[in-house]
Write a protein that holds these residues in place. Structure first.
Motif, PDB file in Angstrom:
ATOM      1  N   PRO A  81      13.488  99.638 -61.771  1.00  0.00           N
ATOM      2  CA  PRO A  81      14.154  99.883 -60.493  1.00  0.00           C
ATOM      3  C   PRO A  81      13.674 101.166 -59.830  1.00  0.00           C
ATOM      4  CG  PRO A  81      15.591 100.503 -62.282  1.00  0.00           C
ATOM      5  CD  PRO A  81      14.390  99.857 -62.906  1.00  0.00           C
ATOM      6  N   GLU A  82      13.734 101.187 -58.500  1.00  0.00           N
ATOM      7  CA  GLU A  82      13.334 102.387 -57.757  1.00  0.00           C
ATOM      8  C   GLU A  82      14.343 103.511 -57.966  1.00  0.00           C
ATOM      9  OE1 GLU A  82      12.096 103.834 -53.255  1.00  0.00           O
ATOM     10  OE2 GLU A  82      12.776 101.779 -53.556  1.00  0.00           O
ATOM     11  N   TYR A  83      15.613 103.163 -58.089  1.00  0.00           N
ATOM     12  CA  TYR A  83      16.656 104.171 -58.255  1.00  0.00           C
ATOM     13  C   TYR A  83      17.558 103.863 -59.447  1.00  0.00           C
ATOM     14  CZ  TYR A  83      15.564 105.818 -53.578  1.00  0.00           C
ATOM     15  OH  TYR A  83      14.923 106.333 -52.481  1.00  0.00           O
ATOM     16  N   LYS A  84      17.996 104.902 -60.088  1.00  0.00           N
ATOM     17  CA  LYS A  84      19.104 104.856 -61.044  1.00  0.00           C
ATOM     18  C   LYS A  84      20.218 105.649 -60.364  1.00  0.00           C
ATOM     19  CE  LYS A  84      17.378 103.245 -65.079  1.00  0.00           C
ATOM     20  NZ  LYS A  84      17.995 102.363 -66.020  1.00  0.00           N
ATOM     21  N   VAL A  85      21.444 105.399 -60.766  1.00  0.00           N
ATOM     22  CA  VAL A  85      22.586 106.113 -60.204  1.00  0.00           C
ATOM     23  C   VAL A  85      23.432 106.635 -61.350  1.00  0.00           C
ATOM     24  CG1 VAL A  85      24.688 105.904 -58.802  1.00  0.00           C
ATOM     25  CG2 VAL A  85      22.604 104.716 -58.109  1.00  0.00           C
ATOM     26  N   GLN A  86      23.882 107.875 -61.207  1.00  0.00           N
ATOM     27  CA  GLN A  86      24.792 108.470 -62.182  1.00  0.00           C
ATOM     28  C   GLN A  86      26.140 108.666 -61.512  1.00  0.00           C
ATOM     29  OE1 GLN A  86      24.047 112.499 -63.518  1.00  0.00           O
ATOM     30  NE2 GLN A  86      25.037 112.058 -65.478  1.00  0.00           N
ATOM     31  N   CYS A  87      27.203 108.216 -62.174  1.00  0.00           N
ATOM     32  CA  CYS A  87      28.558 108.416 -61.678  1.00  0.00           C
ATOM     33  C   CYS A  87      28.896 109.902 -61.788  1.00  0.00           C
ATOM     34  CB  CYS A  87      29.539 107.583 -62.499  1.00  0.00           C
ATOM     35  SG  CYS A  87      31.270 107.851 -62.058  1.00  0.00           S
ATOM     36  N   GLY A  88      29.374 110.477 -60.699  1.00  0.00           N
ATOM     37  CA  GLY A  88      29.746 111.886 -60.679  1.00  0.00           C
ATOM     38  C   GLY A  88      31.080 112.151 -61.352  1.00  0.00           C
ATOM     39  N   ALA A  89      31.792 111.100 -61.765  1.00  0.00           N
ATOM     40  CA  ALA A  89      33.080 111.274 -62.438  1.00  0.00           C
ATOM     41  C   ALA A  89      32.947 111.133 -63.958  1.00  0.00           C
ATOM     42  CB  ALA A  89      34.090 110.261 -61.909  1.00  0.00           C
ATOM     43  N   CYS A  90      32.306 110.040 -64.411  1.00  0.00           N
ATOM     44  CA  CYS A  90      32.228 109.803 -65.863  1.00  0.00           C
ATOM     45  C   CYS A  90      30.845 110.067 -66.453  1.00  0.00           C
ATOM     46  CB  CYS A  90      32.690 108.390 -66.195  1.00  0.00           C
ATOM     47  SG  CYS A  90      31.509 107.081 -65.750  1.00  0.00           S
ATOM     48  N   GLY A  91      29.810 110.180 -65.609  1.00  0.00           N
ATOM     49  CA  GLY A  91      28.464 110.475 -66.091  1.00  0.00           C
ATOM     50  C   GLY A  91      27.634 109.263 -66.467  1.00  0.00           C
ATOM     51  N   SER A  92      28.172 108.071 -66.334  1.00  0.00           N
ATOM     52  CA  SER A  92      27.442 106.855 -66.668  1.00  0.00           C
ATOM     53  C   SER A  92      26.215 106.702 -65.774  1.00  0.00           C
ATOM     54  CB  SER A  92      28.364 105.648 -66.488  1.00  0.00           C
ATOM     55  OG  SER A  92      27.682 104.454 -66.737  1.00  0.00           O
ATOM     56  N   ILE A  93      25.077 106.286 -66.358  1.00  0.00           N
ATOM     57  CA  ILE A  93      23.845 106.064 -65.603  1.00  0.00           C
ATOM     58  C   ILE A  93      23.455 104.601 -65.725  1.00  0.00           C
ATOM     59  CG2 ILE A  93      21.402 106.646 -65.364  1.00  0.00           C
ATOM     60  CD1 ILE A  93      22.049 109.385 -66.561  1.00  0.00           C
ATOM     61  N   GLU A  94      23.259 103.946 -64.582  1.00  0.00           N
ATOM     62  CA  GLU A  94      22.892 102.524 -64.530  1.00  0.00           C
ATOM     63  C   GLU A  94      21.900 102.301 -63.393  1.00  0.00           C
ATOM     64  OE1 GLU A  94      24.017 100.145 -66.559  1.00  0.00           O
ATOM     65  OE2 GLU A  94      25.563 101.318 -67.576  1.00  0.00           O
ATOM     66  N   ASP A  95      21.318 101.098 -63.338  1.00  0.00           N
ATOM     67  CA  ASP A  95      20.508 100.718 -62.193  1.00  0.00           C
ATOM     68  C   ASP A  95      21.391 100.733 -60.952  1.00  0.00           C
ATOM     69  OD1 ASP A  95      18.490 100.249 -64.001  1.00  0.00           O
ATOM     70  OD2 ASP A  95      18.430  98.078 -63.694  1.00  0.00           O
ATOM     71  N   GLU A  96      20.809 101.052 -59.816  1.00  0.00           N
ATOM     72  CA  GLU A  96      21.564 101.102 -58.568  1.00  0.00           C
ATOM     73  C   GLU A  96      22.260  99.772 -58.287  1.00  0.00           C
ATOM     74  OE1 GLU A  96      20.866 102.706 -54.056  1.00  0.00           O
ATOM     75  OE2 GLU A  96      19.303 101.413 -54.885  1.00  0.00           O
ATOM     76  N   ARG A  97      21.600  98.661 -58.617  1.00  0.00           N
ATOM     77  CA  ARG A  97      22.189  97.349 -58.311  1.00  0.00           C
ATOM     78  C   ARG A  97      23.512  97.115 -59.052  1.00  0.00           C
ATOM     79  NH1 ARG A  97      17.301  95.252 -61.154  1.00  0.00           N
ATOM     80  NH2 ARG A  97      17.995  94.939 -63.284  1.00  0.00           N
ATOM     81  N   ALA A  98      23.722  97.758 -60.199  1.00  0.00           N
ATOM     82  CA  ALA A  98      24.985  97.607 -60.923  1.00  0.00           C
ATOM     83  C   ALA A  98      26.134  98.220 -60.126  1.00  0.00           C
ATOM     84  CB  ALA A  98      24.895  98.254 -62.307  1.00  0.00           C
ATOM     85  N   PHE A  99      25.904  99.392 -59.535  1.00  0.00           N
ATOM     86  CA  PHE A  99      26.933 100.054 -58.727  1.00  0.00           C
ATOM     87  C   PHE A  99      27.186  99.278 -57.431  1.00  0.00           C
ATOM     88  CE2 PHE A  99      25.669 103.369 -61.598  1.00  0.00           C
ATOM     89  CZ  PHE A  99      26.792 104.157 -61.764  1.00  0.00           C
ATOM     90  N   LEU A 100      26.120  98.763 -56.824  1.00  0.00           N
ATOM     91  CA  LEU A 100      26.262  97.970 -55.595  1.00  0.00           C
ATOM     92  C   LEU A 100      27.013  96.677 -55.860  1.00  0.00           C
ATOM     93  CD1 LEU A 100      22.647  98.449 -54.198  1.00  0.00           C
ATOM     94  CD2 LEU A 100      24.742  99.352 -53.186  1.00  0.00           C
ATOM     95  N   SER A 101      26.631  95.988 -56.920  1.00  0.00           N
ATOM     96  CA  SER A 101      27.256  94.717 -57.265  1.00  0.00           C
ATOM     97  C   SER A 101      28.737  94.885 -57.611  1.00  0.00           C
ATOM     98  CB  SER A 101      26.514  94.085 -58.441  1.00  0.00           C
ATOM     99  OG  SER A 101      27.120  92.888 -58.824  1.00  0.00           O
TER     100      SER A 101
END
Length: 82
Positions: A54-74
């Motif tokens: 993936p082009e981007y990964k995303v980290q949650c600013g609350a719990c610190g979880s890191i996933e592919d951007e599509r997981a947060f979007l979905s």
């Protein structure tokens, strides 16, 4: 840009770290682990697969979880705000 929702803590919709993936293709010495060379995508050997992640990964600013951007979007799409 579309809304995010953390699939881990399931509450954060506003605080995130967006991480741009920048892949560098390298060739290592198998014994020492030393980098022998870096290659541009157009210079890769036939047996060296180009990065397809993936082009981007995303980290949650609350719990610190890191996933592919599509997981947060979905997760946000499937759990709209009331």
């Amino acid at each position: 840009m579309k809304p995010y929702l953390c699939p881990n803590c399931k509450t954060n919709r506003s605080r995130f770290n967006r991480i741009k993936q920048v892949a560098t293709s390298i060739k290592l010495d198998p014994r020492s682990g030393e980098v022998i060379s870096e290659c541009n995508p157009d210079q890769l050997a036939v047996y060296h697969v180009d990065y397809r992640g993936p082009e981007y990964k995303v980290q949650c600013g609350a719990c610190g979880s890191i996933e592919d951007e599509r997981a947060f979007l979905s997760y946000a799409e499937n759990n709209p705000m009331a």
